[in-house]
Design an enzyme around this catalytic site. Structure first.
Site, PDB file in Angstrom:
ATOM      1  N   ARG A 171     -60.226  29.815  69.388  1.00 16.93           N
ATOM      2  CA  ARG A 171     -59.975  30.135  67.983  1.00 16.93           C
ATOM      3  C   ARG A 171     -58.489  30.429  67.825  1.00 16.93           C
ATOM      4  O   ARG A 171     -57.880  31.092  68.678  1.00 16.93           O
ATOM      5  CB  ARG A 171     -60.778  31.365  67.529  1.00 16.93           C
ATOM      6  CG  ARG A 171     -62.267  31.137  67.301  1.00 16.93           C
ATOM      7  CD  ARG A 171     -62.554  30.235  66.098  1.00 16.93           C
ATOM      8  NE  ARG A 171     -63.977  29.977  65.881  1.00 16.93           N
ATOM      9  CZ  ARG A 171     -64.635  28.893  66.304  1.00 16.93           C
ATOM     10  NH1 ARG A 171     -64.020  27.942  66.973  1.00 16.93           N
ATOM     11  NH2 ARG A 171     -65.917  28.748  66.039  1.00 16.93           N
ATOM     12  N   GLU A 230     -56.233  27.362  59.576  1.00 21.72           N
ATOM     13  CA  GLU A 230     -56.623  25.952  59.613  1.00 21.72           C
ATOM     14  C   GLU A 230     -56.966  25.538  58.191  1.00 21.72           C
ATOM     15  O   GLU A 230     -57.630  26.311  57.513  1.00 21.72           O
ATOM     16  CB  GLU A 230     -57.833  25.756  60.527  1.00 21.72           C
ATOM     17  CG  GLU A 230     -57.463  25.915  61.980  1.00 21.72           C
ATOM     18  CD  GLU A 230     -58.634  25.701  62.945  1.00 21.72           C
ATOM     19  OE1 GLU A 230     -59.692  25.218  62.509  1.00 21.72           O
ATOM     20  OE2 GLU A 230     -58.480  26.027  64.118  1.00 21.72           O
ATOM     21  N   ARG A 234     -69.752  28.982  78.960  1.00 22.48           N
ATOM     22  CA  ARG A 234     -70.219  27.592  79.089  1.00 22.48           C
ATOM     23  C   ARG A 234     -69.053  26.595  79.083  1.00 22.48           C
ATOM     24  O   ARG A 234     -68.937  25.747  79.969  1.00 22.48           O
ATOM     25  CB  ARG A 234     -71.188  27.275  77.929  1.00 22.48           C
ATOM     26  CG  ARG A 234     -72.499  28.034  78.027  1.00 22.48           C
ATOM     27  CD  ARG A 234     -73.321  27.891  76.760  1.00 22.48           C
ATOM     28  NE  ARG A 234     -72.725  28.614  75.656  1.00 22.48           N
ATOM     29  CZ  ARG A 234     -73.332  29.564  74.947  1.00 22.48           C
ATOM     30  NH1 ARG A 234     -74.588  29.886  75.208  1.00 22.48           N
ATOM     31  NH2 ARG A 234     -72.714  30.172  73.954  1.00 22.48           N
ATOM     32  N   ILE A 235     -68.160  26.696  78.089  1.00 20.99           N
ATOM     33  CA  ILE A 235     -67.068  25.710  77.977  1.00 20.99           C
ATOM     34  C   ILE A 235     -66.023  25.967  79.063  1.00 20.99           C
ATOM     35  O   ILE A 235     -65.524  25.028  79.692  1.00 20.99           O
ATOM     36  CB  ILE A 235     -66.445  25.759  76.563  1.00 20.99           C
ATOM     37  CG1 ILE A 235     -67.515  25.405  75.518  1.00 20.99           C
ATOM     38  CG2 ILE A 235     -65.257  24.803  76.457  1.00 20.99           C
ATOM     39  CD1 ILE A 235     -67.093  25.583  74.070  1.00 20.99           C
ATOM     40  N   HIS A 282     -58.631  20.696  65.435  1.00 27.25           N
ATOM     41  CA  HIS A 282     -59.960  21.280  65.707  1.00 27.25           C
ATOM     42  C   HIS A 282     -61.019  20.177  65.901  1.00 27.25           C
ATOM     43  O   HIS A 282     -61.988  20.085  65.147  1.00 27.25           O
ATOM     44  CB  HIS A 282     -60.366  22.232  64.571  1.00 27.25           C
ATOM     45  CG  HIS A 282     -61.412  23.227  64.982  1.00 27.25           C
ATOM     46  ND1 HIS A 282     -61.471  24.510  64.494  1.00 27.25           N
ATOM     47  CD2 HIS A 282     -62.454  23.122  65.845  1.00 27.25           C
ATOM     48  CE1 HIS A 282     -62.495  25.153  65.024  1.00 27.25           C
ATOM     49  NE2 HIS A 282     -63.106  24.326  65.859  1.00 27.25           N
ATOM     50  N   ILE A 283     -60.799  19.362  66.942  1.00 30.39           N
ATOM     51  CA  ILE A 283     -61.735  18.250  67.190  1.00 30.39           C
ATOM     52  C   ILE A 283     -62.531  18.442  68.477  1.00 30.39           C
ATOM     53  O   ILE A 283     -63.088  17.486  69.014  1.00 30.39           O
ATOM     54  CB  ILE A 283     -61.015  16.881  67.216  1.00 30.39           C
ATOM     55  CG1 ILE A 283     -59.913  16.852  68.297  1.00 30.39           C
ATOM     56  CG2 ILE A 283     -60.436  16.528  65.857  1.00 30.39           C
ATOM     57  CD1 ILE A 283     -59.449  15.433  68.638  1.00 30.39           C
TER      58      ILE A 283
HETATM   59  N1  LIG Z   1     -62.318  23.740  69.444  1.00 29.60           N
HETATM   60  C1  LIG Z   1     -63.586  23.538  69.155  1.00 29.60           C
HETATM   61  O1  LIG Z   1     -63.933  22.583  68.468  1.00 29.60           O
HETATM   62  C2  LIG Z   1     -64.626  24.449  69.675  1.00 29.60           C
HETATM   63  C3  LIG Z   1     -64.349  25.778  69.941  1.00 29.60           C
HETATM   64  N2  LIG Z   1     -65.319  26.590  70.452  1.00 29.60           N
HETATM   65  C4  LIG Z   1     -64.974  27.999  70.757  1.00 29.60           C
HETATM   66  O2  LIG Z   1     -65.265  28.246  72.125  1.00 29.60           O
HETATM   67  C5  LIG Z   1     -65.882  29.514  72.223  1.00 29.60           C
HETATM   68  C6  LIG Z   1     -66.641  29.632  73.514  1.00 29.60           C
HETATM   69  O3  LIG Z   1     -67.839  28.881  73.501  1.00 29.60           O
HETATM   70  P1  LIG Z   1     -68.881  28.977  74.724  1.00 29.60           P
HETATM   71  O4  LIG Z   1     -68.203  28.704  76.004  1.00 29.60           O
HETATM   72  O5  LIG Z   1     -70.063  28.183  74.352  1.00 29.60           O
HETATM   73  O6  LIG Z   1     -69.227  30.545  74.675  1.00 29.60           O
HETATM   74  P2  LIG Z   1     -69.799  31.447  75.844  1.00 29.60           P
HETATM   75  O7  LIG Z   1     -70.419  32.617  75.150  1.00 29.60           O
HETATM   76  O8  LIG Z   1     -70.629  30.647  76.785  1.00 29.60           O
HETATM   77  O9  LIG Z   1     -68.488  31.908  76.639  1.00 29.60           O
HETATM   78  C7  LIG Z   1     -67.586  32.837  76.145  1.00 29.60           C
HETATM   79  C8  LIG Z   1     -67.192  33.770  77.267  1.00 29.60           C
HETATM   80  O10 LIG Z   1     -66.180  34.641  76.807  1.00 29.60           O
HETATM   81  C9  LIG Z   1     -66.392  35.929  77.368  1.00 29.60           C
HETATM   82  N3  LIG Z   1     -65.730  36.951  76.576  1.00 29.60           N
HETATM   83  C10 LIG Z   1     -66.001  37.374  75.328  1.00 29.60           C
HETATM   84  N4  LIG Z   1     -65.166  38.347  74.945  1.00 29.60           N
HETATM   85  C11 LIG Z   1     -64.318  38.553  75.985  1.00 29.60           C
HETATM   86  C12 LIG Z   1     -63.243  39.430  76.206  1.00 29.60           C
HETATM   87  N5  LIG Z   1     -62.843  40.302  75.275  1.00 29.60           N
HETATM   88  N6  LIG Z   1     -62.623  39.393  77.402  1.00 29.60           N
HETATM   89  C13 LIG Z   1     -63.015  38.517  78.343  1.00 29.60           C
HETATM   90  N7  LIG Z   1     -64.022  37.647  78.196  1.00 29.60           N
HETATM   91  C14 LIG Z   1     -64.668  37.660  77.015  1.00 29.60           C
HETATM   92  C15 LIG Z   1     -67.916  36.073  77.370  1.00 29.60           C
HETATM   93  O11 LIG Z   1     -68.318  37.047  78.310  1.00 29.60           O
HETATM   94  C16 LIG Z   1     -68.360  34.662  77.747  1.00 29.60           C
HETATM   95  O12 LIG Z   1     -68.499  34.533  79.150  1.00 29.60           O
HETATM   96  C17 LIG Z   1     -66.714  29.602  70.951  1.00 29.60           C
HETATM   97  O13 LIG Z   1     -67.053  30.934  70.613  1.00 29.60           O
HETATM   98  C18 LIG Z   1     -65.800  28.966  69.923  1.00 29.60           C
HETATM   99  O14 LIG Z   1     -64.952  29.937  69.360  1.00 29.60           O
HETATM  100  C19 LIG Z   1     -66.561  26.131  70.712  1.00 29.60           C
HETATM  101  C20 LIG Z   1     -66.891  24.829  70.466  1.00 29.60           C
HETATM  102  C21 LIG Z   1     -65.974  23.889  69.896  1.00 29.60           C
HETATM  103  O1  LIG Z   2     -68.742  25.119  67.588  1.00 28.50           O
HETATM  104  C1  LIG Z   2     -67.683  25.722  67.306  1.00 28.50           C
HETATM  105  O2  LIG Z   2     -67.557  26.955  67.456  1.00 28.50           O
HETATM  106  C2  LIG Z   2     -66.559  24.965  66.770  1.00 28.50           C
HETATM  107  O3  LIG Z   2     -65.473  25.482  66.683  1.00 28.50           O
HETATM  108  C3  LIG Z   2     -66.705  23.571  66.309  1.00 28.50           C
HETATM  109  O4  LIG Z   2     -67.645  22.837  66.911  1.00 28.50           O
END
Ligand SMILES: NC(=O)C1=CN([C@@H]2O[C@H](COP(=O)(O)OP(=O)(O)OC[C@H]3O[C@@H](n4cnc5c(N)ncnc54)[C@H](O)[C@@H]3O)[C@@H](O)[C@H]2O)C=CC1
Ligand SMILES: O=C(O)C(=O)CO
Length: 324
Positions: free
Chosen positions: A237, A266, A155-156, A285-286
């Site tokens: 992460r 962190e 998604r992201i 981490h924002i």
């Molecule tokens: N900095 C921040 O504040 C935030 C960080 N995040 C991080 O972003 C991550 C992703 O979020 P979304 O996009 O919603 O998740 P998502 O599940 O939609 O996308 C993650 C993608 O990574 C792929 N993936 C997983 N393991 C893999 C691997 N070993 N090799 C290749 N591809 C792999 C999955 O197939 C999936 O397509 C979250 O799990 C979180 O850790 C999310 C929100 C806020």
């Molecule tokens: O949603 C997450 O996974 C975050 O890292 C913070 O929003």
């Protein structure tokens, strides 16, 4: 049903829970609870609404046998031992989609900040180092037509790719567990193996969810395979990269720059050497920290708890197998 919320969340979520007459306790202190304090309160509640990176491991589940559900205030669920939750039929909810825009905005912002050395240039003014115009100083690079590599195109990652294509006409390559047909069709994204992602990306942005198997995947070996003009972005992460190896890569012209919204550990210490580099931009981490995203996350978390309360499936559940 008693719900414990370990740190305050936006009112939108609290009001939804209160409207349903759900008994909630919000951690009254501004302090982070110790592990023992945290577990003690969780033992007295049926549901935990977890804000932040508490380690919800096997020991946690063993010590909290009364828990019936967990609602995360995050999309990432790497801090939860899902097999331990499954064993006890505990549903774990998260907050997908609503923070994808905000988080990809931060990845995009870091990419440009690194490309134009903006954090460092700002520091120069503060330190009284803004001297006369110099044609050879402060030079950055332009991103037009360059190649964006996405590790984890979910998604992201999709939102980041979309922005980079629209703003700079960047070519998109990606490595993922499976093909993302939507991205291939809409963004002309090309699936590549991990080695190709490393060697062909001008900007490599990490958007995968984290698991042990990819701990410190971006290490000395990986950075050595990247282009010397490459920019590494991590908003996923901190455990995805090895910090010492990143420091070496940034200070020995192995790669050109890095932008991090996540670090390991962190919070990052204020004397961390990465903070002093001209080619590294770091944020605390924002990614999801906008009013819009945080309000929507609070609503998702409340909806997950309300479903549990009404004996329904959580609408945003990461371990649906518990309902089988
Ligand atoms: N900095 C921040 O504040 C935030 C960080 N995040 C991080 O972003 C991550 C992703 O979020 P979304 O996009 O919603 O998740 P998502 O599940 O939609 O996308 C993650 C993608 O990574 C792929 N993936 C997983 N393991 C893999 C691997 N070993 N090799 C290749 N591809 C792999 C999955 O197939 C999936 O397509 C979250 O799990 C979180 O850790 C999310 C929100 C806020
Ligand atoms: O949603 C997450 O996974 C975050 O890292 C913070 O929003």
């Amino acid at each position: 049903m008693k719900v414990f919320i370990n740190k305050n969340i936006p009112e939108a979520g609290i009001l939804l829970l209160q409207e349903k007459g759900i008994n909630i306790t919000v951690n009254p202190t501004e302090n982070v609870l110790s592990r023992n304090e945290f577990i003690k309160i969780c033992q007295e509640n049926d549901v935990l609404l977890n804000v932040g990176a508490n380690n919800l491991d096997e020991d946690f589940f063993q010590q909290c046998p009364n828990l019936k559900g967990i609602a995360l205030f995050s999309v990432g669920f790497d801090a939860v031992n899902i097999p331990s939750a499954n064993k006890r039929k505990i549903p774990v909810g998260n907050t997908p989609d609503v923070l994808s825009r905000a988080t990809s905005d931060i990845a995009f912002l870091l990419m440009q900040s690194v490309a134009r050395k903006s954090f460092y240039s700002h520091k120069k003014i503060i330190n009284g180092k803004w001297e006369s115009f110099n044609a050879l100083e402060n030079l950055g690079q332009e991103l037009y037509g360059k190649t964006l590599g996405i590790f984890g195109l979910g998604r992201i990652g999709f939102e980041m790719a979309q922005k980079c294509k629209a703003a700079f006409g960047m070519n998109i390559i990606y490595h993922n567990r499976s093909h993302n047909e939507n991205a291939e069709k809409e963004l002309d994204a090309k699936y590549v193996d991990f080695e190709t992602l490393l060697s062909k990306s001008d900007v490599l942005s990490v958007h995968s969810n984290y698991s042990e198997e990819n701990n410190e995947l971006f290490n000395k070996n990986a950075f050595a395979k990247m282009k010397s003009n490459a920019i590494f972005i991590n908003t996923a992460r901190g455990k995805f990269h090895n910090e010492d190896d990143l420091f070496y890569a940034l200070t020995n012209n192995v790669i050109w720059g890095a932008g991090l919204d996540v670090t390991n550990p962190e919070p990052m210490k204020k004397d961390n050497p990465l903070l002093s580099l001209s080619n590294c931009c770091i944020l605390p981490h924002i990614g999801s920290a906008t009013y819009e995203a945080r309000n929507a996350m609070a609503v998702c978390a409340a909806q997950n708890i309300i479903a549990l309360f009404e004996n329904k499936k959580m609408p945003f559940c990461v371990n649906e197998e518990v309902y089988l």
